[in-house]
Design an enzyme around this catalytic site. Structure first.
Site, PDB file in Angstrom:
ATOM      1  CG  ASP A   1     -13.629 -10.336   7.792  1.00  0.00           C
ATOM      2  OD1 ASP A   1     -12.985 -10.585   8.952  1.00  0.00           O
ATOM      3  OD2 ASP A   1     -13.385  -9.866   6.910  1.00  0.00           O
TER       4      ASP A   1
ATOM      5  CE  LYS B   1      -5.965  -6.373  10.121  1.00  0.00           C
ATOM      6  NZ  LYS B   1      -7.062  -6.271   8.786  1.00  0.00           N
TER       7      LYS B   1
ATOM      8  CE1 TYR C   1      -8.633  -4.884   2.017  1.00  0.00           C
ATOM      9  CE2 TYR C   1      -8.671  -5.612   4.224  1.00  0.00           C
ATOM     10  CZ  TYR C   1      -8.137  -5.588   2.969  1.00  0.00           C
ATOM     11  OH  TYR C   1      -6.815  -6.053   2.549  1.00  0.00           O
TER      12      TYR C   1
ATOM     13  CE1 TYR D   1      -4.394  -1.405   0.185  1.00  0.00           C
ATOM     14  CE2 TYR D   1      -3.061  -3.111   1.324  1.00  0.00           C
ATOM     15  CZ  TYR D   1      -4.287  -2.613   0.646  1.00  0.00           C
ATOM     16  OH  TYR D   1      -5.306  -3.438   0.200  1.00  0.00           O
TER      17      TYR D   1
END
Ligand SMILES: *Cc1c(COP(=O)(O)O)cnc(C)c1O
Length: 426
Positions: free
Chosen positions: A237, A266, A144, A17
């Site tokens: 999610d 994460k 996302y 990114y």
């Protein structure tokens, strides 16, 4: 003289990114401790975004380090097809009972994107194994779910996906639910033909990369209830929201409707190693049980259930389930709540919002809101100079700290934001 890491990096590395032509040289971090990261010159930075939302217990946590070292001397990896190992079994045994709903099986993978890919494949094949053809997905606008092609497909179409759009499979995107728009959402879903929809994938309560967009649990619950009544599988999610980020241990605890699958990553390892988990209910799992080999879930990664990663996930779970961690999260939420009142006085910002340990707001600019907003570069360099690691999503600024951040460190972060608004924004 030794060449600095930042300079050597620029000769050989391509960062995620990152527009490599215009980005400033990366900050080389040599070590971390708690919420702090230390660069080559010994400067400390407060990690106010938990290093891309993964590092929930701070850096170089000794309990995590010790468990990692111990596991490394015992078993570093073993193939996970036909073999198993203690850390994988223990992690599944400890994780399943604390998840919302009746999650009964763990499927391991490598990261959030793969956890989503696995869930999507499970959903499609769940129907196929029963001779039913349901092959459409439902998702929220601005969602996302990751960077691989399946995960990108169920993510909102955006600058992230633009180049690949025509190769992504078709997904029906709906607005976030409110008390008012539910009938309209139901109408939209019905117009697709509910019998075609394999699953609905969603980020409960907070859409992370989409811009830290927050929405209420009650209308979500109603929408989920409707989907459930139509046999649309529910994929929560919780890659970002899991492990305490939104207040409760898992965001789905705010809903009464239970998901069929949950994706985690994460915070799973406390941000120390890459690991993904997709869990499912017995009903999903049993749809794959057969003498027919074609009903097998043909999916697996080389590093599935890596023992080192599973061990650090267990260590992270120890810390997470300690009441001290809950107290820290409440402390942050309380501080955020007060900071939010302070923020609301400034006309330079809008949409101040809070959910658990996440606080976010949008800076008002002449540019279009969103990821490509020009103000991002200025904000990056401002916070770099403040030695506060805050990285905006376009003109959206958010604070998402490791739970161990001290009151003083949090105050420093808040102060840097106030100074930004008061002195650097018109
Ligand atoms: C970050 C994220 C992912 C992707 O996880 P990676 O580990 O970056 O592949 C998926 N879903 C959500 C909600 C995320 O925030």
């Amino acid at each position: 003289m030794q060449t600095s890491l930042s300079v050597r990096d620029q000769q050989v590395i391509w960062h995620p990114y990152t527009q490599m032509q215009t980005a400033p040289p990366p900050i080389a971090i040599l070590r971390g401790e708690g919420a702090l990261l230390f660069d080559e010159q010994g400067n400390s930075f407060i990690d106010a975004t938990s290093s891309w939302w993964v590092n929930i217990h701070g850096h170089a946590h000794p309990h995590i380090a010790a468990k990692l070292a111990q596991q490394a001397y015992e078993l570093q990896h073993v193939i996970f097809s036909g073999f198993t190992h203690p850390a994988a079994v223990e992690l599944a045994e400890r994780l399943l009972p604390i998840l919302p709903g009746q999650q009964q099986r763990v499927f391991y993978s490598d990261n959030g994107s793969t956890a989503v890919e696995v869930a999507l494949k499970m959903a499609l094949q769940y129907w196929d194994n029963q001779g039913q053809r349901r092959n459409k997905f439902l998702a929220f606008k601005n969602a996302y779910h990751g960077d691989t092609f399946g995960a990108m497909s169920v993510s909102g179409r955006s600058v992230f996906t633009r180049v690949f759009d025509e190769l992504l499979f078709e997904v029906v995107f709906i607005d976030l639910p409110t008390a008012e728009n539910l009938p309209e959402l139901v109408r939209q879903i019905e117009s697709i033909g509910v019998g075609n929809i394999a699953a609905f994938i969603f980020e409960p309560l907070v859409q992370g990369a989409g811009g830290m967009l927050m929405y209420e649990a009650a209308p979500l619950d109603k929408l989920l209830e409707y989907c459930k009544s139509q046999n649309i599988l529910l994929i929560a999610d919780e890659v970002m929201t899991g492990f305490g980020r939104t207040g409760k241990n898992f965001a789905m605890e705010n809903c009464t409707t239970t998901p069929d699958m949950i994706c985690l990553s994460k915070g799973l390892t406390g941000g120390s190693m890459a690991l993904g988990v997709t869990t499912c209910t017995t009903a999903i799992y049993e749809a794959f049980l057969s003498n027919d080999k074609l009903k097998t879930l043909f999916h697996g990664h080389s590093f599935t259930a890596n023992p080192l990663a599973c061990s650090v996930a267990l260590a992270s779970l120890d810390i997470f389930l300690d009441p001290a961690c809950t107290a820290n999260r409440q402390r942050i939420q309380h501080a955020h709540t007060q900071f939010m009142q302070q923020l609301q006085q400034y006309p330079q910002i809008k949409n101040t919002r809070l959910q658990g340990t996440i606080i976010a707001f949008d800076i008002i600019t002449n540019n279009a809101d969103g990821y490509t907003n020009n103000i991002a570069a200025m904000l990056h360099s401002y916070f770099r100079e403040c030695r506060v690691m805050l990285r905006p999503l376009g003109n959206t600024l958010y604070i998402l700290p490791p739970y161990c951040i001290t009151d003083l460190q949090l105050e420093t972060v808040y102060q840097s934001v106030i100074t930004l608004i008061a002195s650097h924004l018109k």
